[in-house]
Motif scaffolding. Structure first.
Motif, PDB file in Angstrom:
ATOM      1  N   ASP A  22       0.215   1.220   7.346  1.00 36.70           N
ATOM      2  CA  ASP A  22       0.322  -0.084   6.679  1.00 36.70           C
ATOM      3  C   ASP A  22       0.945   0.037   5.295  1.00 36.70           C
ATOM      4  N   ALA A  26       4.613  -1.563   4.627  1.00 39.14           N
ATOM      5  CA  ALA A  26       4.866  -2.573   3.593  1.00 39.14           C
ATOM      6  C   ALA A  26       6.066  -2.184   2.744  1.00 39.14           C
ATOM      7  N   TYR A  80       1.582  -5.504   1.370  1.00 36.59           N
ATOM      8  CA  TYR A  80       0.497  -4.679   1.878  1.00 36.59           C
ATOM      9  C   TYR A  80      -0.749  -5.525   2.151  1.00 36.59           C
ATOM     10  N   ARG A  82      -0.936  -8.475   3.150  1.00 34.72           N
ATOM     11  CA  ARG A  82      -0.786  -9.244   4.386  1.00 34.72           C
ATOM     12  C   ARG A  82      -1.041  -8.405   5.631  1.00 34.72           C
ATOM     13  N   ARG A  83      -0.922  -7.086   5.501  1.00 33.07           N
ATOM     14  CA  ARG A  83      -0.970  -6.265   6.709  1.00 33.07           C
ATOM     15  C   ARG A  83      -1.968  -5.113   6.617  1.00 33.07           C
ATOM     16  N   SER A  86      -3.729  -3.968   9.724  1.00 35.54           N
ATOM     17  CA  SER A  86      -2.987  -4.085  10.989  1.00 35.54           C
ATOM     18  C   SER A  86      -2.984  -2.775  11.768  1.00 35.54           C
TER      19      SER A  86
END
Length: 219
Positions: A22, A26, A80, A82-83, A86
């Motif tokens: 992640d 990003a 970063y 946002r995810r 993930s």
């Protein structure tokens, strides 16, 4: 073998969790947004423990003294954010390690240079951290590692003397912070390590090549 240990404190990225996909993702998204070719994760992984500084250094070859660094860092932070859950995963063996630490009646916690902007939501989203007695981020005290204060703050939160705590990390600054705090240290050589490390130079009290090896060091 360590005796008299009442708590185990861990670094976060590269020690308990593999967040490189992640973090690197990003930074790489910032490259492709600018028409630059994507870089493989293997380029980002060794520097993942250095956060924005490491990721932007790989992606764009810039350092914090670059005029554009602050703006790029905030762009990276937002990407970063946002995810960040993930593709991040707990390292193999870590859930069993933590369960055994708790089962032995020991406390445990996290001391990371990752700011609480990310550390808080990330640890709250992962079940592993439900039993952690202290989670100290890079901005939880006025100092960050290699300064000892974050480790001392964790010990205070656990109501333990620093010497009762063991610190495990995958970077030279982790070993320096542990020594300065009066805690025995263990180098996690399965982690990111910051590129091309000389682990002997770090002077850890012990080293482990997988998480579960730590149990062999705890009486």
């Amino acid at each position: 073998m360590f005796s008299g240990i009442r708590a185990v404190l861990f670094d976060l990225d590269g020690t308990l969790i593999d967040s490189a996909p992640d973090l690197g993702g990003a930074a790489d998204a910032m490259r492709t947004l600018r028409g630059l070719p994507s870089l493989p994760l293997d380029r980002y992984r060794p520097m993942a423990g250095a956060g924005a500084r490491g990721m932007l250094g790989v992606a764009f070859g810039i350092t914090p003294d670059h005029a554009d660094f602050a703006a790029l860092r905030e762009e990276f932070f937002q990407g970063y954010e946002r995810r960040m859950t993930s593709s991040t995963a707990v390292f193999e063996g870590v859930p069993q390690l933590v369960a055994e630490i708790v089962g032995r009646g020991l406390n445990w916690g996290v001391v990371t240079n990752k700011s609480m902007r990310f550390t808080g939501p990330l640890t709250q989203a992962m079940p592993l951290f439900a039993t952690a007695g202290a989670i100290v981020g890079g901005d939880s005290t006025p100092f960050s590692k290699p300064h000892p204060e974050p480790l001392l703050e964790a010990a205070r939160r656990l109501e333990l003397a620093p010497a009762d705590c063991l610190y495990v990390g995958d970077d030279e600054r982790d070993m320096a912070a542990g020594r300065a705090a009066g805690m025995p240290t263990v180098a996690a050589t399965y982690g990111y390590l910051g590129g091309t490390p000389d682990i002997d130079h770090w002077q850890p009290d012990a080293r482990i090549s997988s998480p579960l090896e730590l149990l062999l060091l705890l009486k």
